[in-house]
Design a protein around this motif. Structure first.
Motif, PDB file in Angstrom:
ATOM      1  N   VAL A  66       0.850  -1.189   0.000  1.00 22.13           N
ATOM      2  CA  VAL A  66       0.000   0.000   0.000  1.00 22.13           C
ATOM      3  C   VAL A  66       0.884   1.237   0.000  1.00 22.13           C
ATOM      4  CG1 VAL A  66      -1.723   1.316   1.295  1.00 22.13           C
ATOM      5  CG2 VAL A  66      -1.866  -1.182   1.208  1.00 22.13           C
ATOM      6  N   ASN A  67       0.584   2.158  -0.891  1.00 28.05           N
ATOM      7  CA  ASN A  67       1.314   3.422  -0.972  1.00 28.05           C
ATOM      8  C   ASN A  67       0.879   4.309   0.195  1.00 28.05           C
ATOM      9  OD1 ASN A  67       2.706   5.700  -1.708  1.00 28.05           O
ATOM     10  ND2 ASN A  67       1.660   5.998  -3.657  1.00 28.05           N
ATOM     11  N   GLN A  68       1.738   4.452   1.188  1.00 30.27           N
ATOM     12  CA  GLN A  68       1.366   5.146   2.422  1.00 30.27           C
ATOM     13  C   GLN A  68       1.654   6.642   2.320  1.00 30.27           C
ATOM     14  OE1 GLN A  68       2.477   3.121   6.098  1.00 30.27           O
ATOM     15  NE2 GLN A  68       2.612   1.164   5.005  1.00 30.27           N
ATOM     16  N   VAL A  69       0.862   7.304   1.489  1.00 28.68           N
ATOM     17  CA  VAL A  69       1.018   8.747   1.306  1.00 28.68           C
ATOM     18  C   VAL A  69       0.578   9.529   2.537  1.00 28.68           C
ATOM     19  CG1 VAL A  69       0.914   8.747  -1.212  1.00 28.68           C
ATOM     20  CG2 VAL A  69      -1.214   8.750   0.113  1.00 28.68           C
ATOM     21  N   ILE A  70      -0.285   8.922   3.357  1.00 30.34           N
ATOM     22  CA  ILE A  70      -0.593   9.462   4.681  1.00 30.34           C
ATOM     23  C   ILE A  70      -0.346   8.336   5.671  1.00 30.34           C
ATOM     24  CG2 ILE A  70      -2.247  11.178   3.860  1.00 30.34           C
ATOM     25  CD1 ILE A  70      -4.514   9.360   4.686  1.00 30.34           C
ATOM     26  N   PRO A  71      -0.068   8.661   6.934  1.00 28.82           N
ATOM     27  CA  PRO A  71       0.294   7.621   7.903  1.00 28.82           C
ATOM     28  C   PRO A  71      -0.793   6.552   8.053  1.00 28.82           C
ATOM     29  CG  PRO A  71       0.874   9.787   8.747  1.00 28.82           C
ATOM     30  CD  PRO A  71       0.098  10.017   7.494  1.00 28.82           C
ATOM     31  N   LEU A  72      -0.369   5.297   7.917  1.00 24.39           N
ATOM     32  CA  LEU A  72      -1.273   4.160   8.056  1.00 24.39           C
ATOM     33  C   LEU A  72      -1.377   3.798   9.534  1.00 24.39           C
ATOM     34  CD1 LEU A  72      -2.955   2.048   6.475  1.00 24.39           C
ATOM     35  CD2 LEU A  72      -0.903   0.624   6.410  1.00 24.39           C
TER      36      LEU A  72
END
Length: 704
Positions: free
Chosen positions: A81-87
């Motif tokens: 998953v592309n974690q462009v915001i904090p997962l």
């Protein structure tokens, strides 16, 4: 590039003629020798613990080779998953359900048979006993925030505060070609070739290899003609992973093509975002502070780009406007419905719609013309590039020029006069405008170019194409740089076996970044040729841009509403777009027109509906409305070019412009049309029923 011969012209398209003749090759067209066909037994409920699973009758069915359950594939890995915001809370990625199901349509078991019909018949014989009690809790999956200044001070002392709450409809992307994968197993090498309907063939290969825990060179992925994608095919699905696993496990060819019902049930949906915002404005119309809260739904599992919508819906604010203080929060929230992913625009329309509704409300509060207020607060030519509080760099352009051009090209003042004249006669008619920004992708892309002794040129791109005519644009670039005839250029893309590794076609990135890779490879060959090196010459380039290129523009809509039925009619629509350097004007127009049609669909008719139990109510085109040709009016298009300094080509994205710009302009026009009745807010889709209901509620006045 010297004076271009082909770039900037509408060179004839390369793939359209064969597609129009029915000579295209899609993933389902691939003929495999004696393939096994896959059919899935899917969950009938939104949540349930699997207490028993009976596959015996299915396994005994005619021509069935095997029936597989979650236990057979439990060892497989998860999708990245592309974690462009904090997962905050990772989600499972079950290929087949293990101990529980978490959405209607989730695959529970898979049947492999000699024909599609036999596989589907056997899948219907599978029985699952599900305990629907005690569902697991839903989670806030990811979140982020951005701040600048102190918004509380500005809100406490502002002359005007306007507020907007928007609920975007959930949308089904509905490409013409459903998800499809045809897997050829090669016994002599224990490898596979997968013809996959995808916009990211190299990502598909690398993710399949990682999930299956095998070397990437054992998988070749080919994306031939792809009949639409719109973000829906930017990730790989559990069903596709199963098909490749089955080919390796049974050492047989395997095929799976989704039915249209399966697309509605288990393909990723788009939008569905709920957003609230507040904007403060001083007495002179200056924007002072913005607060926004974004809630983006996600399903039981996250596609690779599953967090992009929540990220974009927050970080694009406050668009191209000057706002001194910001407080923006975004989150992705788990829902027990089908998966949600990127869909043409992916958060950009959501951010833009919120901002443009706030600006229109501010204009109403101030008694100002909506275009004038926008021009007052937009960043000016000499203020670009501009670093935003959300981490963006708005690269280049003349934002006010887009609105000035829109005003001039549409005779805006005359339209307002005509609107007022018709209102005086009792008609419900409105004019809506909006400004938008569209960031294209960032990162890298690749190209390999070979120029042969006879002057023929082979261009291999790591990017891909699903109807964009990338083959035409890249050929134009190469022909100009190498000073050869366009007919001497051959372009290949979408094949991990013949093309260099790349990212693919996402986020309006491929022309700006992929085209820049082509131009750099061609410039290298030209320089070496001019210095005396003999042909053939090959150059392979991995090009990384310096940042996102930001397209932008403005839309105007004139809309009338039937007072008796609520039926909306789009009477005039115009747009102005700055797409950076234009390679092929016809291709740009096609992208704008296609995006506009999908933006119109969201604004006026499309909506995926679930009931309170998570059951899909809009599972076919009998229930889910999409624009037909007769529903899409003429779009008056105008463009100008401000090259981006952040990529070698100077191009900006345009593929998502229509989905970003059209909805708020249509929404603003509809609210303007009903404003004499006291209507101040509406949600899309603006169906005749929704508009008629808003009219009746306005006539009745506020409830006691």
């Amino acid at each position: 590039m010297s004076t271009p011969k082909y770039v900037g012209t509408s060179a004839p398209t390369r793939t359209a003629p064969e597609l129009l003749r029915g000579q295209g090759q899609y993933a389902d067209d691939i003929k495999l020798g004696s393939p096994l066909y896959v059919a899935f037994h899917r969950s009938p409920v939104a949540f349930g613990q699997i207490t028993s699973l009976d596959i015996e009758d299915a396994g005994k069915s005619e021509a069935v080779l095997a029936v597989h359950t979650g236990a057979h594939v439990a060892h497989l890995g998860a999708l990245a998953v592309n974690q462009v915001i904090p997962l905050l809370h990772p989600l499972d990625y079950p290929i087949l359900a293990k101990s529980r199901v978490e959405s209607v349509g989730q695959p529970i078991a898979a049947v492999l048979a000699d024909s599609p019909a036999q596989a589907m018949d056997a899948a219907e014989l599978i029985f699952t006993n599900l305990d629907e009690n005690d569902p697991t809790p839903l989670h806030k999956v990811a979140a982020d925030s951005w701040t600048k200044g102190d918004t509380s001070i500005e809100f406490a002392s502002a002359a005007h505060v306007v507020e907007v709450t928007l609920q975007h409809p959930r949308l089904a992307p509905n490409p013409m070609e459903p998800r499809t994968i045809s897997v050829a197993y090669h016994a002599e090498t224990d490898t596979v070739t997968a013809w996959h309907s995808t916009q990211t063939p190299h990502r598909s290969r690398s993710e399949l290899a990682r999930i299956l825990n095998i070397a990437p060179d054992r998988i070749r992925v080919i994306a031939t003609h792809v009949g639409g994608a719109f973000g829906m095919k930017g990730s790989i699905y559990p069903e596709e992973v199963f098909a490749v696993w089955a080919a390796f496990s049974h050492k047989r060819n395997v095929k799976w093509t989704a039915t249209r019902s399966e697309e509605f049930l288990s393909a990723t949906h788009g939008r569905g975002v709920r957003s609230t915002g507040r904007l403060t404005v001083d007495q002179n119309g200056k924007f002072l502070a913005l607060e926004a809260h974004i809630d983006a739904p996600v399903g039981a599992w996250l596609p690779n780009s599953g967090l992009i919508t929540a990220w974009n819906a927050g970080r694009l604010l406050p668009s191209g406007y000057k706002v001194d203080a910001l407080n923006i929060e975004t989150k992705a929230t788990q829902k027990r419905v089908g998966p949600t992913g990127i869909y043409r625009g992916a958060g950009r329309p959501e951010a833009n719609c919120l901002m443009e509704r706030l600006v229109d409300k501010a204009a109403k509060a101030l008694g100002r013309d909506p275009i004038d207020l926008r021009m007052q607060n937009l960043l000016s030519l000499d203020q670009l590039p501009h670093a935003t509080a959300t981490g963006n760099l708005l690269d280049s352009g003349d934002y006010p020029r887009a609105l000035t051009m829109l005003r001039d090209q549409t005779a805006y003042d005359d339209l307002k006069t005509e609107r007022d004249r018709r209102r005086a006669l009792g008609e419900l008619v409105g004019v809506g405008v909006c400004f938008y920004v569209e960031p294209s992708g960032s990162g890298w892309e690749s190209a390999r170019v070979t120029m042969n002794a006879d002057g023929a040129v082979q261009v291999d791109s790591g990017s891909s194409s699903q109807g964009h005519e990338r083959e035409t644009a890249f050929a134009q670039i190469a022909a100009d740089v190498l000073d050869v005839d366009l007919k001497q250029i051959t372009v290949r893309c979408g094949d991990t076996g013949t093309c260099p590794e790349g990212i693919g076609a996402l986020a309006s990135r491929s022309t700006a970044i992929g085209g820049s890779a082509v131009i750099k490879a061609c410039e290298d060959i030209r320089a070496r040729r001019d210095h005396g090196e003999r042909l053939p010459l090959t150059s392979e380039v991995r090009y990384e841009n310096e940042g996102q290129a930001w397209g932008y523009g403005a839309y105007l809509v004139m809309l009338s509403i039937c007072a008796d039925t609520g039926t909306p009619s789009l009477e005039k629509i115009a747009c102005v777009d700055d797409t950076g350097r234009i390679i092929n004007p016809d291709l740009v127009k096609g992208q704008i027109q296609g995006g506009f049609a999908q933006g119109l669909g969201e604004a006026l008719m499309e909506q995926v509906e679930f009931d309170e139990d998570g059951q899909l109510l809009t599972g076919s085109f009998m229930d889910y409305a999409m624009p037909r040709a007769c529903d899409v009016p003429h779009l008056d298009m105008h463009t100008f070019e401000t090259p981006s300094p952040l990529n070698a080509l100077g191009a900006k994205g345009v593929g998502e412009a229509g989905t970003i710009g059209a909805p708020p302009a249509i929404l603003n026009a509809a609210i303007d049309a009903l404003s004499p009745l006291g209507v101040t807010d509406l949600n899309m889709p603006l169906t005749a029923h929704a508009l008629w209901q808003a009219m009746q509620e306005a006539k009745q006045g506020p409830s006691s």
